[in-house]
Design a protein around this motif. Structure first.
Motif, short mmCIF file in Angstrom:
data_model
loop_
_atom_site.label_atom_id
_atom_site.label_comp_id
_atom_site.label_asym_id
_atom_site.label_seq_id
_atom_site.Cartn_x
_atom_site.Cartn_y
_atom_site.Cartn_z
N ASP A 179 0.85 -1.19 0.00
CA ASP A 179 0.00 0.00 0.00
C ASP A 179 0.89 1.24 0.00
O ASP A 179 1.70 1.44 0.91
CB ASP A 179 -0.89 0.00 1.24
CG ASP A 179 -1.70 1.28 1.36
OD1 ASP A 179 -2.48 1.57 0.45
OD2 ASP A 179 -1.51 2.01 2.35
N PRO A 180 0.78 2.11 -1.03
CA PRO A 180 1.69 3.26 -1.13
C PRO A 180 1.68 4.16 0.10
O PRO A 180 2.74 4.65 0.52
CB PRO A 180 1.18 3.99 -2.37
CG PRO A 180 0.49 2.94 -3.18
CD PRO A 180 -0.12 2.01 -2.18
N ALA A 181 0.51 4.40 0.69
CA ALA A 181 0.44 5.29 1.85
C ALA A 181 1.14 4.67 3.06
O ALA A 181 1.83 5.36 3.82
CB ALA A 181 -1.01 5.61 2.17
N PHE A 182 0.94 3.36 3.26
CA PHE A 182 1.59 2.68 4.37
C PHE A 182 3.12 2.71 4.18
O PHE A 182 3.87 3.00 5.11
CB PHE A 182 1.09 1.23 4.46
CG PHE A 182 1.39 0.56 5.77
CD1 PHE A 182 0.43 0.48 6.76
CD2 PHE A 182 2.64 -0.01 6.02
CE1 PHE A 182 0.69 -0.15 7.97
CE2 PHE A 182 2.91 -0.64 7.22
CZ PHE A 182 1.94 -0.70 8.21
N ARG A 183 3.54 2.42 2.96
CA ARG A 183 4.98 2.44 2.66
C ARG A 183 5.58 3.82 2.92
O ARG A 183 6.66 3.93 3.51
CB ARG A 183 5.20 2.02 1.21
CG ARG A 183 6.67 2.01 0.79
CD ARG A 183 6.84 1.69 -0.70
NE ARG A 183 8.23 1.71 -1.06
CZ ARG A 183 9.05 0.67 -0.98
NH1 ARG A 183 8.59 -0.50 -0.57
NH2 ARG A 183 10.33 0.79 -1.33
N GLN A 184 4.87 4.86 2.49
CA GLN A 184 5.39 6.21 2.68
C GLN A 184 5.49 6.56 4.17
O GLN A 184 6.43 7.23 4.60
CB GLN A 184 4.53 7.23 1.96
CG GLN A 184 5.15 8.61 1.87
CD GLN A 184 6.47 8.59 1.12
OE1 GLN A 184 6.57 8.03 0.03
NE2 GLN A 184 7.51 9.18 1.73
N GLY A 185 4.52 6.09 4.95
CA GLY A 185 4.59 6.30 6.39
C GLY A 185 5.82 5.67 7.01
O GLY A 185 6.47 6.24 7.88
N LEU A 186 6.15 4.46 6.56
CA LEU A 186 7.35 3.79 7.04
C LEU A 186 8.61 4.57 6.65
O LEU A 186 9.52 4.74 7.46
CB LEU A 186 7.42 2.38 6.47
CG LEU A 186 6.42 1.36 7.02
CD1 LEU A 186 6.44 0.09 6.17
CD2 LEU A 186 6.73 1.02 8.48
#
Length: 292
Positions: free
Chosen positions: A254-261
């Motif tokens: 998930d792009p948003a989850f990845r960006q949060g990490l």
């Protein structure tokens, strides 16, 4: 008052045989309570079974009662984050461990002979017990506990996670862990602790588990957990985070989850290998120059 009414109602309802209970359940709920199972978020419902590694989260103003088949009852106050880290003991000296990242719990238990101890661990304070009733508050920089009855062992941890020698705490004692990680003990809690304590904790926790028998009750699936919801756990104490990488790696798609990490990588550097595996590939070995 609502909890007391629930106790009276339970007394009038035919009870299922106790031997039918083999699963821990959320037996009473007020307000919004979520369970994060694997990577999914479930809206909790009364009677929902909980499993090892489940995360139970209560919204502001909410309350949950969690009951285990061995007799442990656990009240979870508003704004709390609790993880059932280890419900199946491992090894000769294994205990069943709960992790309280923040908030309030009340534990009440008289464990049967042969049962393993329970331990609830906060980021800086851990309590281990068999037969006790106590209230624990875990805050951002301070923690405190009041032992109503029984005995427990309290262990403080320094900023590097090193444990101090355990302290025996008996009924009627109050312990507080300050921002300097020192543990103080005295008789009875102060007014601030009592005033902030969730109201249901003023009464004994009621036994409601037998009402559900072996019924299967499902929580409504609310979808996948986003980064903001699990970030407090992913950024929590290092010893708690080891099992979370494999658990939440599927969410990297998930792009948003990845960006949060990526944005918070300094808070959980163990994710770098998942996010950027190319950085950890062995360097290409060059063949030695050919002889003339």
């Amino acid at each position: 008052m609502l909890l007391r009414a629930c106790i009276l109602l339970a007394a009038l309802i035919p009870l299922a045989p106790v031997h039918a209970q083999s699963t821990a359940r959320l037996t009473y709920l007020e307000g919004q309570v979520h369970v994060i199972r694997d990577t999914r978020v479930l809206a909790a419902a009364p009677g929902l079974a909980v499993a090892e590694a489940d995360m139970v989260e209560t919204a502001p103003g909410a309350y949950a009662l969690l009951e285990f088949p061995d007799g442990l009852r656990l009240g979870v106050g508003a704004g709390s984050r609790l993880m059932l880290r280890t419900l199946t003991p491992r090894g000769k000296d294994g205990v069943r461990e709960l992790a309280l990242l923040g908030g309030w719990i009340k534990a009440q238990s008289t464990l049967p002979a042969g049962a393993r101890d329970y331990r609830v661990a906060g980021p800086a304070l851990a309590l281990q017990w068999r037969e006790a009733s106590f209230i624990l508050q875990v805050g951002a920089s301070e923690s405190a506990a009041f032992v109503e009855t029984g005995r427990l062992r309290a262990t403080a941890f320094d900023a590097r996670g090193r444990a101090a020698a355990p302290t025996e705490v008996g009924g009627g004692r109050f312990i507080a862990l300050g921002s300097d990680r020192s543990l103080a003990s005295r008789e009875r809690p102060g007014a601030a602790f009592v005033e902030a304590m969730p109201r249901p904790f003023r009464d004994p926790l009621p036994p409601l588990l037998a009402r559900f028998g072996d019924r299967q009750i499902d929580g409504r699936n609310l979808g996948e957990a986003d980064y903001a919801m699990v970030a407090p756990w992913l950024q929590g104490p290092q010893t708690w985070r080891s099992g979370l990488v494999a658990r939440f790696t599927p969410r990297v798609r998930d792009p948003a989850f990845r960006q949060g990490l990526i944005d918070n990588l300094k808070a959980h550097p163990e994710w770098e290998r998942v996010l950027f595996p190319e950085r950890f590939l062995p360097r290409a070995q060059h063949a030695p120059p050919a002889r003339p």
